[in-house]
Write an enzyme that holds these catalytic residues in place. Sequence first.
Site, PDB file in Angstrom:
ATOM      1  N   GLU A 185      45.221  41.121  63.916  1.00 21.85           N
ATOM      2  CA  GLU A 185      45.987  41.775  62.862  1.00 21.85           C
ATOM      3  C   GLU A 185      45.391  43.149  62.578  1.00 21.85           C
ATOM      4  OE1 GLU A 185      48.828  40.994  61.990  1.00 21.85           O
ATOM      5  OE2 GLU A 185      48.968  39.243  60.688  1.00 21.85           O
ATOM      6  N   LYS A 197      46.651  49.954  32.195  1.00 19.50           N
ATOM      7  CA  LYS A 197      46.466  50.793  33.381  1.00 19.50           C
ATOM      8  C   LYS A 197      46.534  49.947  34.652  1.00 19.50           C
ATOM      9  CE  LYS A 197      43.615  54.720  34.782  1.00 19.50           C
ATOM     10  NZ  LYS A 197      42.442  55.534  34.447  1.00 19.50           N
ATOM     11  N   ASP A 198      45.878  48.790  34.645  1.00 22.88           N
ATOM     12  CA  ASP A 198      45.970  47.876  35.782  1.00 22.88           C
ATOM     13  C   ASP A 198      47.405  47.406  35.988  1.00 22.88           C
ATOM     14  OD1 ASP A 198      43.302  48.048  36.335  1.00 22.88           O
ATOM     15  OD2 ASP A 198      42.754  46.163  35.373  1.00 22.88           O
ATOM     16  N   HIS A 245      29.824  41.542  34.537  1.00 21.98           N
ATOM     17  CA  HIS A 245      29.753  41.623  33.084  1.00 21.98           C
ATOM     18  C   HIS A 245      28.318  41.642  32.555  1.00 21.98           C
ATOM     19  CE1 HIS A 245      34.006  40.853  33.330  1.00 21.98           C
ATOM     20  NE2 HIS A 245      34.118  41.032  32.030  1.00 21.98           N
ATOM     21  N   SER A 249      30.634  47.739  33.872  1.00 22.38           N
ATOM     22  CA  SER A 249      31.267  48.478  34.958  1.00 22.38           C
ATOM     23  C   SER A 249      30.570  49.804  35.208  1.00 22.38           C
ATOM     24  CB  SER A 249      32.737  48.737  34.629  1.00 22.38           C
ATOM     25  OG  SER A 249      33.454  47.541  34.522  1.00 22.38           O
TER      26      SER A 249
END
Length: 422
Positions: free
Chosen positions: A291, A247-248, A219, A223
């Site tokens: 894994e 959107k997220d 912040h 972005s």
Amino acid sequence: MSFPWANQYTPTTAFGQWMDEKLPIGRLMYNSVGAGYPTPRNLNYMWNFGSLAGVFLVVQIVTGIILAMHYAANADIAFDSVEHIMRDVNSGWMIRYAHANGASFFFIALYLHIGRGLFYGSYKAPREMIWLLGVVIYLLAMATGFLGYVLPWGQMSFWGAKVITGLFEAIPLVGKPIQELLLGGFAPDNAALNRFFSLHYLLPFVMVGVIIMHIWALHIPGSNNPTGVDVKGPQDTVPFHPFYTAKDGWTIGFFLILFTAMMFFLPNALGHADNYIPANPLSTPAHIVPEWYFWPWYAILRAFTFDFLFIPAKLLGVGAMFSAILVWFFLPWLDTSPVRSGHYRPKMRMAFYILLFFTAVLFYCGGAPAEEPFVMISQVASAYYFAYFLIILPLLSRIEKPEPLPNSITESVTGKPLEKAS
């Protein structure tokens, strides 16, 4: 970071005003993930995977706390306690499968998030600290994932712990003491299981703290965006809420559907059958693998098969495995191109696509047996992986001629010059 045109937080109730004066959590949320955070208007769906990783981290923490209430970190009964969770605890099977598959989905989101940062140059100034903290988060996730893999105390858990902790033995002078310190003895047993359980429980909360710093650092400059062009005015941004929360939310909903489908219909598809066999120190599995989300680094580790001068192959492999991730810390200074986005760097874009191909090859080879031709293929893929970061990117940043950048984010969206778009 707050642009002059950012929406200001104004409580509308007396209680809201009192809270804002005493403990301004509402203002913090509004300015961090609400309408008070102006965000570039051209973010695509690749920017959704950071929030998605956060959602799956919450899933892991919640399910992990519940599992810890029933798990016994004792080598004699650890395997049976997991079976008790699966068979006797109300909905225990669902919680356990949610935790096991949630780890895979967390790493899927994490890898997509990292890939987006690599392609769009999100590690470049002024966002170096965001990237560095992100690498720390990934290292913590790797440690947490490995420790959790040991806890079911099946065959693959036990021998995975023995192999991975055995890597420290390759370090000259201090390797053996470090290995014994980690295990609390000479081989994985009660002491190791207690330590691994304790750290597996602790590290996710450490990760949450680093994620808070990661978001805080984000912040300050704001972005990045697909063009890599800086924000020039209010026409280049939209409020984070409701545009990007919606959107997220779409991406989170879609992946939660996939997650529940995997959890209910294919719960063991990403696991290993040998982990349903109790740990037996006297019976070594034919093929020991970690894994799936660790397979590329495991392939790099096994790619070194011969000594170099006085350095044993095992030490070379261990060094290469850790260096494959540690090189990310230096990426902001290795890639000195003034252009951030790979959309405007054709040669870098091609090199990046080749990197994706060889990373997929490493994924495959890491899960394959340690025999030919997989070892040789791993060596070729590992060579390109390191060459990309240490040779290709620094070289391209000096000789590549980028394509013309748009004058503004708005111009890239509308296809019109800034004045006409306004």
